[in-house]
Design an enzyme around this catalytic site. Structure first.
Site, PDB file in Angstrom:
ATOM      1  N   ASP A  80       5.985   5.843  -6.591  1.00 20.62           N
ATOM      2  CA  ASP A  80       4.959   5.140  -5.822  1.00 20.62           C
ATOM      3  C   ASP A  80       5.607   4.366  -4.681  1.00 20.62           C
ATOM      4  O   ASP A  80       6.835   4.242  -4.598  1.00 20.62           O
ATOM      5  CB  ASP A  80       4.184   4.178  -6.738  1.00 20.62           C
ATOM      6  CG  ASP A  80       2.860   3.725  -6.137  1.00 20.62           C
ATOM      7  OD1 ASP A  80       2.493   4.194  -5.049  1.00 20.62           O
ATOM      8  OD2 ASP A  80       2.201   2.875  -6.763  1.00 20.62           O
ATOM      9  N   LYS A  81       4.731   3.833  -3.810  1.00 20.95           N
ATOM     10  CA  LYS A  81       5.151   2.979  -2.699  1.00 20.95           C
ATOM     11  C   LYS A  81       4.300   1.717  -2.736  1.00 20.95           C
ATOM     12  O   LYS A  81       3.141   1.774  -3.149  1.00 20.95           O
ATOM     13  CB  LYS A  81       4.898   3.712  -1.384  1.00 20.95           C
ATOM     14  CG  LYS A  81       5.344   2.952  -0.173  1.00 20.95           C
ATOM     15  CD  LYS A  81       4.358   2.668   0.941  1.00 20.95           C
ATOM     16  CE  LYS A  81       2.944   2.444   0.763  1.00 20.95           C
ATOM     17  NZ  LYS A  81       2.223   1.836   1.902  1.00 20.95           N
ATOM     18  N   HIS A  82       4.879   0.595  -2.320  1.00 25.41           N
ATOM     19  CA  HIS A  82       4.079  -0.625  -2.194  1.00 25.41           C
ATOM     20  C   HIS A  82       4.388  -1.267  -0.846  1.00 25.41           C
ATOM     21  O   HIS A  82       5.547  -1.330  -0.437  1.00 25.41           O
ATOM     22  CB  HIS A  82       4.425  -1.623  -3.316  1.00 25.41           C
ATOM     23  CG  HIS A  82       3.675  -2.920  -3.170  1.00 25.41           C
ATOM     24  ND1 HIS A  82       2.395  -3.078  -3.624  1.00 25.41           N
ATOM     25  CD2 HIS A  82       4.031  -4.086  -2.581  1.00 25.41           C
ATOM     26  CE1 HIS A  82       1.982  -4.298  -3.336  1.00 25.41           C
ATOM     27  NE2 HIS A  82       2.947  -4.934  -2.697  1.00 25.41           N
ATOM     28  N   SER A  83       3.339  -1.725  -0.168  1.00 25.28           N
ATOM     29  CA  SER A  83       3.529  -2.414   1.113  1.00 25.28           C
ATOM     30  C   SER A  83       3.164  -3.881   0.947  1.00 25.28           C
ATOM     31  O   SER A  83       2.216  -4.217   0.233  1.00 25.28           O
ATOM     32  CB  SER A  83       2.636  -1.770   2.166  1.00 25.28           C
ATOM     33  OG  SER A  83       2.506  -2.631   3.283  1.00 25.28           O
ATOM     34  N   THR A 120      -6.128  -0.800   1.153  1.00 29.55           N
ATOM     35  CA  THR A 120      -6.346   0.642   0.974  1.00 29.55           C
ATOM     36  C   THR A 120      -7.677   0.932   0.277  1.00 29.55           C
ATOM     37  O   THR A 120      -8.378   1.889   0.621  1.00 29.55           O
ATOM     38  CB  THR A 120      -5.160   1.226   0.171  1.00 29.55           C
ATOM     39  OG1 THR A 120      -3.972   0.958   0.912  1.00 29.55           O
ATOM     40  CG2 THR A 120      -5.290   2.716  -0.042  1.00 29.55           C
ATOM     41  N   ARG A 168      -2.153 -19.768  -8.482  1.00 30.25           N
ATOM     42  CA  ARG A 168      -1.236 -19.959  -7.344  1.00 30.25           C
ATOM     43  C   ARG A 168      -2.008 -20.075  -6.038  1.00 30.25           C
ATOM     44  O   ARG A 168      -1.674 -20.872  -5.164  1.00 30.25           O
ATOM     45  CB  ARG A 168      -0.268 -18.777  -7.238  1.00 30.25           C
ATOM     46  CG  ARG A 168       0.832 -18.784  -8.282  1.00 30.25           C
ATOM     47  CD  ARG A 168       1.539 -17.441  -8.301  1.00 30.25           C
ATOM     48  NE  ARG A 168       2.147 -17.110  -7.037  1.00 30.25           N
ATOM     49  CZ  ARG A 168       2.322 -15.856  -6.583  1.00 30.25           C
ATOM     50  NH1 ARG A 168       1.937 -14.823  -7.312  1.00 30.25           N
ATOM     51  NH2 ARG A 168       2.887 -15.637  -5.425  1.00 30.25           N
ATOM     52  N   SER A 183       4.842 -10.882  -9.399  1.00 27.45           N
ATOM     53  CA  SER A 183       3.440 -10.496  -9.260  1.00 27.45           C
ATOM     54  C   SER A 183       3.319  -9.041  -8.807  1.00 27.45           C
ATOM     55  O   SER A 183       2.612  -8.228  -9.416  1.00 27.45           O
ATOM     56  CB  SER A 183       2.771 -11.441  -8.250  1.00 27.45           C
ATOM     57  OG  SER A 183       1.495 -10.986  -7.912  1.00 27.45           O
ATOM     58  N   LYS A 187       2.633  -5.386 -11.712  1.00 23.65           N
ATOM     59  CA  LYS A 187       1.550  -4.397 -11.599  1.00 23.65           C
ATOM     60  C   LYS A 187       2.113  -2.998 -11.386  1.00 23.65           C
ATOM     61  O   LYS A 187       1.620  -2.021 -11.937  1.00 23.65           O
ATOM     62  CB  LYS A 187       0.629  -4.777 -10.427  1.00 23.65           C
ATOM     63  CG  LYS A 187      -0.220  -6.001 -10.734  1.00 23.65           C
ATOM     64  CD  LYS A 187      -0.981  -6.489  -9.521  1.00 23.65           C
ATOM     65  CE  LYS A 187      -0.103  -7.228  -8.555  1.00 23.65           C
ATOM     66  NZ  LYS A 187      -0.699  -8.235  -7.724  1.00 23.65           N
ATOM     67  N   LYS A 188       3.160  -2.912 -10.571  1.00 22.21           N
ATOM     68  CA  LYS A 188       3.743  -1.588 -10.297  1.00 22.21           C
ATOM     69  C   LYS A 188       4.410  -1.038 -11.558  1.00 22.21           C
ATOM     70  O   LYS A 188       4.310   0.146 -11.852  1.00 22.21           O
ATOM     71  CB  LYS A 188       4.751  -1.689  -9.144  1.00 22.21           C
ATOM     72  CG  LYS A 188       4.078  -1.868  -7.808  1.00 22.21           C
ATOM     73  CD  LYS A 188       3.346  -0.592  -7.402  1.00 22.21           C
ATOM     74  CE  LYS A 188       2.422  -0.775  -6.229  1.00 22.21           C
ATOM     75  NZ  LYS A 188       1.571   0.395  -5.965  1.00 22.21           N
TER      76      LYS A 188
END
Ligand code: URA
Length: 437
Positions: A80-83, A120, A168, A183, A187-188
């Site tokens: 996967d990718k996360h931005s 997204t 937070r 955080s 999730k990832k």
């Protein structure tokens, strides 16, 4: 150990043991740790920071606070990718099907817009029928049969993060590197990945405006994710102008379709998408060389395989079977579309990118309060990149709006967000740095 003792020890700068962190997080999940205690803990971490081992322990405890997806039985590498978020950042929409067409399985859990940045999920909801919260078995089947599925976070995934994040958000403790790291990664990691690539944005449209901050966050994410057993690298990418030539929801989906049909060749967006695809293929072990991996991703794009994969994903998740072929017929148009004109002759040399994101929100394309509805039709497209030479009055983009007054306001606002100078600006590389373990 009592929660107040854990808080006291962190406040005093003492290192917390993994079991102590796990116990505290399990109290957050079952509600036995109070909101005040979570807030005090977050503030203690904000001031005292966390060592890498503590951040890994916090990430793993938050991951294990809910379901951890299991992809056994799927014989593709799970990646996967996360931005960290930007404006006109629709990379996920094209990257997931390219990576899937190259042989990866991409179960992408995405979010909604945050602050001035787009989300997204909001973009995908422009597609009629696309169900961003499909049942778990449909998610799994789509990843298995199509190779990718982009959906929203279910309540069962990292519930401790949900509670900590909400606290937070209202206690001025969001901007803590260990807390952001745990955080994002909890999730990832709960998505059951074997490898992950991170897009850490830097610039005036990113949450991290300055390179040293972006690099600190990227290093923390890369080290903690690798420490937790997920092969991870990060690219620090430029966010001093919208990445796609569109910013909004339906307009970014239209941009994605044009991209997948080969109409965005040679753009910054294409270079970034292919660079991330190459990272994913190498990290997952499908390729050994970044250049060869990038060529493979390019072939998946130019052959139409990625477009076909995107179409199959959309259909599997409830959208029309012929969405790729007939996107224009399915994406609801804005009632008013008008050009935005250059205020002077010269070169587009700077953009207030955050301002562009805020202008999309003002048009109704984003939220000012959680839970607000959004207008998927509005936004900007045909945005010209920095470095473009323009005449006074020449089109530098278009606004899509719900009405004439909104369109006029947004056109004037967008025009003022670009600086035009007699000299061309220095070219800025879109990829600033690569951080690996
Ligand atoms: N995104 C997240 O998911 N968590 C953070 O703490 C910040 C950004």
């Amino acid at each position: 150990m009592l929660p107040q003792e854990t808080i006291r020890r962190k406040r005093a700068g003492e290192p917390l043991a993994p079991e102590e962190i796990a116990r505290f997080v399990s109290g957050i999940t079952d509600g036995s740790v109070s909101e005040g205690q979570v807030a005090a803990f977050a503030m203690a971490v904000w001031f005292k920071g966390m060592a890498r081992e503590e951040t890994v322990a916090l990430t793993l405890a938050m991951r294990d606070s809910g379901d951890v997806l299991d992809w056994s039985g799927i014989d593709r590498p799970i990646a996967d990718k996360h931005s960290t978020g930007g404006v006109g950042d629709n990379v996920s929409l094209m990257l997931a099907p390219i990576a899937a067409a190259c042989g990866l399985a991409v179960p992408m859990i995405s979010g909604r817009g945050l602050g001035h940045t787009g989300g997204t999920l909001d973009k995908l909801e422009s597609i009629p029928g696309y169900a961003i919260m499909p049942p778990a078995d449909l998610f799994r089947r789509t990843v298995r049969d199509v190779g990718c599925a982009i959906i929203g976070q279910t309540a069962d995934l990292a519930p401790a993060d949900k509670r900590i994040y909400a606290i937070r958000d209202v206690t001025a403790t969001v901007d803590s590197v260990p807390l952001i790291t745990a955080s994002i990664l909890s999730k990832k990691l709960a998505a059951g990945l074997r490898s992950l690539v991170l897009d850490v944005k830097v610039g005036n449209g990113a949450f991290m405006a300055e390179a040293p901050e972006a690099e600190t966050l990227a290093r923390s994410l890369v080290e903690v994710a690798n420490g937790a057993g997920v092969k991870t690298a990060a690219l620090i990418t430029d966010m001093n102008q919208p990445l796609a030539d569109a910013a909004g929801n339906a307009v970014e989906v239209a941009n994605c379709i044009a991209f997948l049909k080969g109409e965005k060749a040679g753009t910054r967006l294409q270079r970034i998408v292919l660079a991330f695809a190459a990272e994913m293929l190498v990290l997952s072990g499908l390729e050994t060389d970044l250049a060869a991996a990038q060529a493979k991703a390019g072939r998946a794009l130019s052959s139409g395989a990625a477009a076909e994969t995107f179409g199959r994903m959309v259909h599997a998740i409830g959208g029309p079977a012929d969405f790729v072929e007939k996107a224009d017929a399915y994406l609801a148009p804005a009632p008013v579309v008008r050009p935005v004109l250059a205020s002077a002759a010269g070169y587009l040399s700077a953009c207030d990118t955050r301002g562009v994101g805020l202008a999309v929100i003002e048009l109704g394309g984003g939220r000012s309060r959680p839970g607000d509805g959004i207008d998927h039709r509005v936004g900007f497209d045909r945005l010209r990149p920095l470095g473009t030479k323009v005449e006074k009055g020449e089109e530098i983009g278009r606004v899509h709006a719900a009405g004439q007054a909104d369109a006029a306001r947004a056109a004037e606002r967008l025009s003022g967000l670009y600086r035009i100078t007699p000299e061309a600006p220095a070219a800025a590389p879109e990829i600033r740095a690569r951080i690996s373990a």
